[in-house]
Design an enzyme around this catalytic site. Structure first.
Site, short mmCIF file in Angstrom:
data_model
loop_
_atom_site.label_atom_id
_atom_site.label_comp_id
_atom_site.label_asym_id
_atom_site.label_seq_id
_atom_site.Cartn_x
_atom_site.Cartn_y
_atom_site.Cartn_z
N SER A 125 0.83 -1.20 0.00
CA SER A 125 0.00 0.00 0.00
C SER A 125 0.86 1.25 0.00
CB SER A 125 -0.86 -0.03 1.27
OG SER A 125 -1.42 1.22 1.50
N TYR A 150 -2.07 -1.25 10.99
CA TYR A 150 -2.33 -1.76 9.62
C TYR A 150 -1.17 -1.39 8.70
CZ TYR A 150 -3.94 -1.93 4.83
OH TYR A 150 -4.00 -2.16 3.48
N LYS A 154 2.00 -3.70 6.53
CA LYS A 154 2.43 -3.67 5.13
C LYS A 154 3.94 -3.46 5.06
CE LYS A 154 -1.56 -4.53 3.45
NZ LYS A 154 -1.82 -5.87 2.94
N1 LIG Z 1 -8.82 -1.54 -0.64
C1 LIG Z 1 -7.82 -0.71 -0.44
O1 LIG Z 1 -8.01 0.50 -0.37
C2 LIG Z 1 -6.39 -1.22 -0.32
C3 LIG Z 1 -5.32 -0.34 -0.47
C4 LIG Z 1 -4.03 -0.82 -0.34
C5 LIG Z 1 -3.81 -2.16 -0.05
N2 LIG Z 1 -4.87 -3.00 0.11
C6 LIG Z 1 -4.63 -4.41 0.42
O2 LIG Z 1 -5.14 -5.20 -0.63
C7 LIG Z 1 -5.61 -6.46 -0.12
C8 LIG Z 1 -7.03 -6.69 -0.56
O3 LIG Z 1 -7.83 -5.60 -0.11
P1 LIG Z 1 -9.40 -5.55 -0.40
O4 LIG Z 1 -9.78 -4.12 -0.43
O5 LIG Z 1 -9.76 -6.44 -1.52
O6 LIG Z 1 -9.92 -6.17 0.98
P2 LIG Z 1 -11.12 -7.19 1.27
O7 LIG Z 1 -11.37 -7.16 2.72
O8 LIG Z 1 -12.27 -6.89 0.36
O9 LIG Z 1 -10.48 -8.58 0.82
C9 LIG Z 1 -9.66 -9.34 1.67
C10 LIG Z 1 -10.21 -10.76 1.65
O10 LIG Z 1 -9.36 -11.57 2.47
C11 LIG Z 1 -10.18 -12.42 3.25
N3 LIG Z 1 -9.40 -12.77 4.46
C12 LIG Z 1 -8.99 -11.92 5.45
N4 LIG Z 1 -8.30 -12.60 6.38
C13 LIG Z 1 -8.26 -13.90 5.98
C14 LIG Z 1 -7.69 -15.09 6.52
N5 LIG Z 1 -7.07 -15.08 7.70
N6 LIG Z 1 -7.85 -16.25 5.84
C15 LIG Z 1 -8.50 -16.27 4.65
N7 LIG Z 1 -9.06 -15.17 4.09
C16 LIG Z 1 -8.94 -14.01 4.75
C17 LIG Z 1 -11.44 -11.63 3.53
O11 LIG Z 1 -12.56 -12.44 3.82
C18 LIG Z 1 -11.62 -10.88 2.21
O12 LIG Z 1 -12.42 -11.62 1.29
C19 LIG Z 1 -5.40 -6.38 1.39
O13 LIG Z 1 -4.17 -6.99 1.69
C20 LIG Z 1 -5.34 -4.90 1.66
O14 LIG Z 1 -4.59 -4.61 2.81
C21 LIG Z 1 -6.16 -2.57 -0.04
#
Ligand SMILES: NC(=O)c1ccc[n+]([C@@H]2O[C@H](COP(=O)([O-])OP(=O)(O)OC[C@H]3O[C@@H](n4cnc5c(N)ncnc54)[C@H](O)[C@@H]3O)[C@@H](O)[C@H]2O)c1
Length: 338
Positions: A125, A150, A154
């Site tokens: 991120s 959080y 990362k």
């Molecule tokens: N959305 C954003 O703004 C953003 C920005 C930068 C980085 N990220 C990173 O991108 C990734 C995806 O983000 P997103 O927005 O799709 O989030 P999201 O919450 O929609 O997706 C994450 C998925 O992981 C699953 N999950 C969480 N913990 C788990 C575990 N222990 N075992 C199995 N499954 C598990 C959740 O059920 C979910 O479906 C994450 O790592 C997040 O930190 C997101």
């Protein structure tokens, strides 16, 4: 080729599964549905005509991770999205975040470190840069002390991968530092499904637009920016998803320059909160009820990407405009409330 997508039922993961399938990959999803639902599989199938293999599993269960890899020896690459992502909650529950975001990463890398060859893409991120000193932000900008547990997961996650790549020479990895993913698939079959009050601007806007929230609070309009509101780099989730496919192909085709690489994934353009609201009003054809309130502690003033490295080295570029992304988010919101 079979690709494991952890967190593949989530927002970015589900869009990436679609792009992988459309590029000819076979996909296995692991998700514990802690922030998603199994219904997402139907949305994916509606777009691609294929239902990916799905294993409902918690990646914090080390034995289950081991068993999964023993039973799936034909996996060519792993894209690791699974994590908890609410910044505010991470401040309240730091150990939950360290456990979920770091233990799961370590357990997967432990499995990959035992394979003859392994390709790994990590969801990082732009939070790693904090308030960067220079805009646009290049990959060489210093990583600043994290503002939240959080953000720290990362930073530490990237270090864990870098250290692992150093000693396990068959492990190749790329961290993609996302800027601000928004929008939904243009088909409106999949999109963002925030549980409870949205933490991010765009779902809050669309929920307000559809009448689920009374009004949007804009946190501060006295920042040193043109219109006084904070600036971010909003990237269409489909463009972001495509970046994963390109990064994975780079590893699979052994085109990587080193075992561990980092890329910014954004549009290269900063948009203020008021510009995002204007974009919504333009594409939805209605006014948004919003109110300017005090600044929110910890908000970075400006963050937008220098995408030259991703453009040149990965050959990837974000194509969608803010209005395209906002229109897709609005279509999705109307569909799920309709
Ligand atoms: N959305 C954003 O703004 C953003 C920005 C930068 C980085 N990220 C990173 O991108 C990734 C995806 O983000 P997103 O927005 O799709 O989030 P999201 O919450 O929609 O997706 C994450 C998925 O992981 C699953 N999950 C969480 N913990 C788990 C575990 N222990 N075992 C199995 N499954 C598990 C959740 O059920 C979910 O479906 C994450 O790592 C997040 O930190 C997101």
């Amino acid at each position: 080729m079979k690709i494991l997508v952890t967190g593949g039922l989530g927002f970015i993961g589900s869009h990436t599964v679609v792009e992988l399938q459309q590029a000819g990959f076979e996909v296995v999803i692991i998700d514990n549905c802690s922030n998603s639902s199994e219904n997402v599989l139907e949305g994916i199938k509606a777009i691609t005509g294929q239902t990916p293999e799905f294993v409902k599993m918690d990646l914090r269960d080390k034995n289950a991770v081991e068993e999964f890899f023993s039973a799936h020896r034909d996996i060519s690459g792993v894209i690791h999205f699974a994590a908890s992502k609410a910044v505010g909650e991470s401040v309240e529950k730091p150990l939950l975040y360290y456990e979920n975001n770091l233990n799961t990463l370590v357990y997967i890398l432990q499995q990959l470190s035992g394979l003859k060859s392994a390709n790994f893409i990590f969801s990082s991120s732009c939070t790693v840069y904090g308030q960067a000193d220079q805009m646009p932000i290049t990959e060489d900008a210093p990583v600043k002390p994290a503002e939240s547990p959080y953000g720290n997961t990362k930073q530490i996650g990237e270090e864990i991968i870098r250290d692992s790549c150093r000693v396990y020479s068959q492990l190749k990895a790329i961290s993609l530092r996302y800027f601000n993913p928004i929008g939904a698939h243009p088909s409106a079959e999949i999109g963002e499904l925030p549980i409870g009050v949205p933490q991010n601007l765009v779902p809050f806007i669309t929920q307000t637009g559809v009448g689920l929230r009374d009004k949007l609070s804009v946190f501060g309009d006295d920042y040193p920016t043109e219109d006084g509101t904070c600036i971010r780099d909003y990237i269409h989730v489909v463009d972001l998803a495509k970046a994963h496919v390109v990064a994975l192909q780079r590893l699979l085709e052994a085109k990587n320059d080193s075992n561990y690489e980092v890329f910014n994934i954004g549009t290269g353009t900063g948009s203020s909160v008021l510009e995002v609201i204007n974009s919504f009003e333009r594409v939805a054809g209605k006014e948004l009820n919003y109110k300017v309130v005090d600044r929110r502690p910890g908000d970075v003033i400006k963050a937008y990407a220098d995408t030259a490295k991703a453009n040149k080295v990965l050959g990837w570029k974000a194509n969608s405009t803010l209005d395209d992304a906002m229109a897709s988010a609005w279509k999705w919101e109307q569909k799920i409330r309709g």
